[in-house]
Design a protein around this motif. Sequence first.
Motif, PDB file in Angstrom:
ATOM      1  N   TYR A   1      -8.400  -0.556   1.189  1.00  0.00           N
ATOM      2  CA  TYR A   1      -7.225  -1.076   1.893  1.00  0.00           C
ATOM      3  C   TYR A   1      -7.554  -1.360   3.353  1.00  0.00           C
ATOM      4  O   TYR A   1      -7.134  -2.393   3.914  1.00  0.00           O
ATOM      5  CB  TYR A   1      -6.070  -0.081   1.793  1.00  0.00           C
ATOM      6  CG  TYR A   1      -4.950  -0.383   2.759  1.00  0.00           C
ATOM      7  CD1 TYR A   1      -4.087  -1.452   2.545  1.00  0.00           C
ATOM      8  CD2 TYR A   1      -4.766   0.387   3.904  1.00  0.00           C
ATOM      9  CE1 TYR A   1      -3.068  -1.754   3.442  1.00  0.00           C
ATOM     10  CE2 TYR A   1      -3.753   0.111   4.807  1.00  0.00           C
ATOM     11  CZ  TYR A   1      -2.906  -0.954   4.571  1.00  0.00           C
ATOM     12  OH  TYR A   1      -1.901  -1.240   5.456  1.00  0.00           O
ATOM     13  N   ASP A   2      -8.287  -0.459   3.999  1.00  0.00           N
ATOM     14  CA  ASP A   2      -8.638  -0.661   5.407  1.00  0.00           C
ATOM     15  C   ASP A   2      -9.451  -1.940   5.593  1.00  0.00           C
ATOM     16  O   ASP A   2      -9.261  -2.682   6.556  1.00  0.00           O
ATOM     17  CB  ASP A   2      -9.430   0.539   5.934  1.00  0.00           C
ATOM     18  CG  ASP A   2      -8.599   1.815   5.940  1.00  0.00           C
ATOM     19  OD1 ASP A   2      -7.401   1.725   6.252  1.00  0.00           O
ATOM     20  OD2 ASP A   2      -9.149   2.883   5.634  1.00  0.00           O
ATOM     21  N   TYR A   3     -10.366  -2.194   4.662  1.00  0.00           N
ATOM     22  CA  TYR A   3     -11.185  -3.396   4.766  1.00  0.00           C
ATOM     23  C   TYR A   3     -10.367  -4.661   4.488  1.00  0.00           C
ATOM     24  O   TYR A   3     -10.555  -5.684   5.153  1.00  0.00           O
ATOM     25  CB  TYR A   3     -12.370  -3.318   3.803  1.00  0.00           C
ATOM     26  CG  TYR A   3     -13.452  -2.389   4.280  1.00  0.00           C
ATOM     27  CD1 TYR A   3     -14.351  -2.790   5.260  1.00  0.00           C
ATOM     28  CD2 TYR A   3     -13.565  -1.102   3.771  1.00  0.00           C
ATOM     29  CE1 TYR A   3     -15.350  -1.946   5.714  1.00  0.00           C
ATOM     30  CE2 TYR A   3     -14.561  -0.247   4.219  1.00  0.00           C
ATOM     31  CZ  TYR A   3     -15.448  -0.671   5.191  1.00  0.00           C
ATOM     32  OH  TYR A   3     -16.427   0.169   5.642  1.00  0.00           O
TER      33      TYR A   3
ATOM     34  N   TRP B   1       0.823  -1.208   0.000  1.00  0.00           N
ATOM     35  CA  TRP B   1       0.000   0.000   0.000  1.00  0.00           C
ATOM     36  C   TRP B   1       0.865   1.271   0.000  1.00  0.00           C
ATOM     37  O   TRP B   1       0.621   2.198  -0.775  1.00  0.00           O
ATOM     38  CB  TRP B   1      -0.918  -0.036   1.198  1.00  0.00           C
ATOM     39  CG  TRP B   1      -1.866   1.119   1.357  1.00  0.00           C
ATOM     40  CD1 TRP B   1      -1.877   2.059   2.342  1.00  0.00           C
ATOM     41  CD2 TRP B   1      -2.973   1.448   0.503  1.00  0.00           C
ATOM     42  NE1 TRP B   1      -2.905   2.942   2.181  1.00  0.00           N
ATOM     43  CE2 TRP B   1      -3.598   2.592   1.047  1.00  0.00           C
ATOM     44  CE3 TRP B   1      -3.489   0.888  -0.661  1.00  0.00           C
ATOM     45  CZ2 TRP B   1      -4.712   3.189   0.472  1.00  0.00           C
ATOM     46  CZ3 TRP B   1      -4.604   1.486  -1.238  1.00  0.00           C
ATOM     47  CH2 TRP B   1      -5.199   2.615  -0.681  1.00  0.00           C
ATOM     48  N   HIS B   2       1.872   1.291   0.872  1.00  0.00           N
ATOM     49  CA  HIS B   2       2.691   2.491   1.018  1.00  0.00           C
ATOM     50  C   HIS B   2       3.957   2.433   0.158  1.00  0.00           C
ATOM     51  O   HIS B   2       4.144   3.255  -0.736  1.00  0.00           O
ATOM     52  CB  HIS B   2       3.055   2.690   2.492  1.00  0.00           C
ATOM     53  CG  HIS B   2       1.872   2.949   3.364  1.00  0.00           C
ATOM     54  ND1 HIS B   2       1.210   4.152   3.374  1.00  0.00           N
ATOM     55  CD2 HIS B   2       1.231   2.160   4.270  1.00  0.00           C
ATOM     56  CE1 HIS B   2       0.200   4.105   4.239  1.00  0.00           C
ATOM     57  NE2 HIS B   2       0.200   2.904   4.797  1.00  0.00           N
TER      58      HIS B   2
ATOM     59  N   GLY C   1       3.483   1.938  -3.569  1.00  0.00           N
ATOM     60  CA  GLY C   1       2.959   3.084  -4.296  1.00  0.00           C
ATOM     61  C   GLY C   1       1.499   3.017  -4.668  1.00  0.00           C
ATOM     62  O   GLY C   1       0.997   3.894  -5.381  1.00  0.00           O
ATOM     63  N   TYR C   2       0.764   1.995  -4.179  1.00  0.00           N
ATOM     64  CA  TYR C   2      -0.636   1.869  -4.594  1.00  0.00           C
ATOM     65  C   TYR C   2      -1.479   3.020  -4.047  1.00  0.00           C
ATOM     66  O   TYR C   2      -2.367   3.536  -4.718  1.00  0.00           O
ATOM     67  CB  TYR C   2      -1.207   0.528  -4.136  1.00  0.00           C
ATOM     68  CG  TYR C   2      -2.304   0.022  -5.040  1.00  0.00           C
ATOM     69  CD1 TYR C   2      -2.058  -0.986  -5.962  1.00  0.00           C
ATOM     70  CD2 TYR C   2      -3.574   0.563  -5.002  1.00  0.00           C
ATOM     71  CE1 TYR C   2      -3.050  -1.443  -6.810  1.00  0.00           C
ATOM     72  CE2 TYR C   2      -4.575   0.123  -5.852  1.00  0.00           C
ATOM     73  CZ  TYR C   2      -4.316  -0.881  -6.751  1.00  0.00           C
ATOM     74  OH  TYR C   2      -5.307  -1.320  -7.605  1.00  0.00           O
ATOM     75  N   ARG C   3      -1.187   3.421  -2.827  1.00  0.00           N
ATOM     76  CA  ARG C   3      -1.953   4.522  -2.222  1.00  0.00           C
ATOM     77  C   ARG C   3      -1.747   5.813  -3.019  1.00  0.00           C
ATOM     78  O   ARG C   3      -2.699   6.556  -3.273  1.00  0.00           O
ATOM     79  CB  ARG C   3      -1.523   4.725  -0.769  1.00  0.00           C
ATOM     80  CG  ARG C   3      -2.255   5.857  -0.054  1.00  0.00           C
ATOM     81  CD  ARG C   3      -1.887   5.874   1.420  1.00  0.00           C
ATOM     82  NE  ARG C   3      -2.593   6.932   2.114  1.00  0.00           N
ATOM     83  CZ  ARG C   3      -2.129   8.177   2.263  1.00  0.00           C
ATOM     84  NH1 ARG C   3      -0.932   8.491   1.751  1.00  0.00           N
ATOM     85  NH2 ARG C   3      -2.823   9.081   2.903  1.00  0.00           N
ATOM     86  N   PHE C   4      -0.508   6.073  -3.421  1.00  0.00           N
ATOM     87  CA  PHE C   4      -0.239   7.278  -4.195  1.00  0.00           C
ATOM     88  C   PHE C   4      -0.948   7.229  -5.550  1.00  0.00           C
ATOM     89  O   PHE C   4      -1.460   8.247  -6.035  1.00  0.00           O
ATOM     90  CB  PHE C   4       1.272   7.437  -4.398  1.00  0.00           C
ATOM     91  CG  PHE C   4       1.636   8.583  -5.291  1.00  0.00           C
ATOM     92  CD1 PHE C   4       1.563   9.893  -4.842  1.00  0.00           C
ATOM     93  CD2 PHE C   4       2.038   8.351  -6.603  1.00  0.00           C
ATOM     94  CE1 PHE C   4       1.882  10.952  -5.682  1.00  0.00           C
ATOM     95  CE2 PHE C   4       2.358   9.403  -7.446  1.00  0.00           C
ATOM     96  CZ  PHE C   4       2.285  10.705  -6.979  1.00  0.00           C
TER      97      PHE C   4
END
Length: 705
Positions: free
Chosen positions: A463-465, A441-442, A445-448
Motif C-alpha cells: 500500500y505504501d508503494y 485501504w482503511h 477493510g483491505y488492511r484488516f
Amino acid sequence: IILHRHRIEKLPVVDAEGGVERLEAVLAVIGGLKKPGGAVTDPEVQIYKDCLDTARKSLGSLTTLLETRAHRPLARDLFLLLEDFHVQVDRMKRSSGVLSFGDCAELAVRSLEEDPALRSHYKKRFRYIMIDEFQDNNSLQKNLLYLLAERDDRCSPGIPDPADLAPEKLFFVGDEKQSIYRFRGADVRVFKSLEEELSRQGGSGRRLGYNYRSDPGLIDFFNTLFSRVMEGAAADHEARFEGMSPNPERAGRSEGTISIFCKPYSPDRPPGLLDNDSAEAYHLARAISHWVRNESLMLRDGKTGASRPAGYGDFAVLMRSTSGQMRYERMFRLFGVPYTTSGIRSLFLEAPVNDFYAALQTAVHPWDRTAYATFLRSPLVGLSDDFLMELLPLNLPPFRTDGLTPPPAEEEKLRRGEELYRWIREAADSVTVPALLSHLWHRGGYRFFLLRDPALHPFLELYDYLREFALLVPGETLAAFLDRLRPNLGNHERIPELEVLRDDAQGVKIMTVHRAKGLEFPVVALVNSGNVGRPRREGDDLFRWSDEHGLSCAWGSRRGKHDYFHAVGEEEEAAREDAERKRLLYVACTRAENHLLISGCFTRNNRGSDKAFLTMIFRALGLDPDNPDPSASPWELRFIPDVPVEVLYRQGDAARSPATAAAVYTPPPLLRSCPRREYSVTELAALLGGPGPPETEKETEKETE
C-alpha cells in the motif's frame, strides 16, 4: 629497425608532413611479420620478438587513428549539428525558466567566477566549511568550495589556486574506498588529489584507522580480503587500502562469523530443479528462518556487551542490483519471513495492487467486466466462486442482481461493495487519488484483511508503494492515474523514483549496496554475488564524453573500434568500472557489525571474470572457482545444494501441497451452466434447419463465396 632472425628490414619512415601512405605501409609490414617459435638463443631474435610485441600492441591504435582521420568530415558535420542543438536547448531553457541540477551547479560556479562582488559577499558569510562524504563529489563541486574558501583579500580570475585559500577554512571528510556514485558524477580522483593540493599549502590530513562498527573477526577478514583485492592501486581512479584496527575495547574478543555459500558450476543439471539463483534465495530464506525461530544466531551489542538472539529486523540482504530481488521476496514469503524493501519489484505483480486497480477501474469504467469480476472476488467485496458464476453471466450493471436472489451472506457482501463503489464514483472528482487509496485501504477493510493472517503481512507494505506511485504525479485525475497504472500491471521492472523508507520498518531489509552506504546492520547477507552486471547491448555508449578528449562517437561500429578517441575512452571507462566494483564490494562487506554472509552461484561465464564479486573474493582468498575446497578456506565455506521444484509446494502449510489441493478440488465436480449468448452464422443456420457447418475445404470455399 626490427631484427628479423639474422637480417635487418628497414621500415618506411613517417615524417612530420603527413606521411599517411607511409604509415599504412608500416602497418602492412608489421601485420605480415611472424614471431619465431621455439626456444630463443640468439639475442637478436629475442630483441625482434620484444619489438614485434610492442609493434603489434600499437598496430590496432594506429589503424584506428587512420580510420578516425577518414571520418573527420562526418565528425565535423555531426558536431556542428550537436552544437546547434545545444544552442536551441539553452534557448528553450531560458525562455521557459527551466534548469537542470547540473545547470544549477554550473551557474553557481560561473556566477562566483565572473562577479567579484558576489564572491566577496559569500566568502565573508562562511568562516568554516566542512564537507562530509567528499569522495562522492566531483571537480565542479570542488571548484565551488574553492571559490567560497578564497582569502578575503584575493579575487583571482577563474578558480582560485590552493595557495589562495584561506587557512583553516576548509575541512574535508571522506573515504576513497567508499566512492561508489560514479553514475551520479562522483569522481574519486578529485578526492585523492585534495590531500596533495592542500598539503603543499600547509594543510594536514589525519587517517582514521579504527573500525568501531565491526567485530574484530570481521575486521581481520576485511584486512585480508581487501589488501589483495585493492593491491597495487597506482592509478588515480583506484582506491588505496590500508589495514583497519578494531575497537581497542573489543580487541581479542571476536564472536563474529564469516560464511561463504557458493554453488559450483555444473554444465549438466537434471530437470525438475529450481534455477541456481532461486535455489540460492531459497536456502538463504530457510537459513534466516531457522536462525530466528531457533534463536541460534547470537549478537553482541558493541556498546553494552550484552548478548541476544538475532531477530528478523537485524538482517540486511544487500545486492548489486535489484534484478534478482523478486526471487528473495518470493522465498521470504514462502518461509513466512517478514521483509521490507526500499525499491520494490513485485509491486505490480501482486494481488493487492490488482485489487485496488479493479475497484477504481470499475468505478470509472463500469463496462470493464474483467475489472468488475476482479473487484467482486477481491477482499474488498469477497463474493464466493459459486455466486460469482451465477451473477456474471447475467451481464448486469455493477451490483445489480435482477432476477437473482442472493444468499443472505452474499447479499451483505454486495451491499457493502456497492456502498464502496458508489462512494468512489461520487468522490472521484473531488478527492485526490492518494485519498481514494487510503479509503480502500482503511475504510474498505483491505488492511484488516491482511493483518488478520500473519502469512499475508509481507503484503502490507505494498500500500505504501502504491500510494507513493500515486504521489509521483500530484493533482492527477483518477482516470489519468489508471491510465498510468494500467501498463505497469504484470510488469516486474523497478521504478527508480518509487522508494519508501520507514524508520519503523520491521523484518529483513532488502536493498542495493548503494542504498546501504552509510548504514550498518548486525547481520549482512551479500547475495547474488555471482552477478556480472548488465551485458552491453547494441547502441550502448554510442557517444562518450571524457575530460581529456571531449565528445567522441563510435563511427562505423557500435563499440567504437573505428574511432581512436572513443576506443581510448572505452578502455579508460572499463578501468574505472573495475576500480569502482572493488569499492562497491568493500562498502557491502563493511556494513556488517556481527556476522557477514556471502552467497552466489558460479556459472560458465563468471568463473573467469573479475566482474563478479564471488570470483573476486575467491581469487583474493586463493580459492579455486572450478574446484572449491572448504578445507582450504579459514572461513566457513558451504555449498548450495539443488532444490527440487516440488519443495516449493511442500513448504509451509499442508494446504499448499498439490496432494491437498487435489483432494479439495477433485472429488465433487462443480456443475455450472452458463447461458450461451454468441453463435456463428453457420451454427444459427443449423439451428434454424439450414445447412450445417462446412465439412470439407471445398464447401468452406463455396460458402465463403
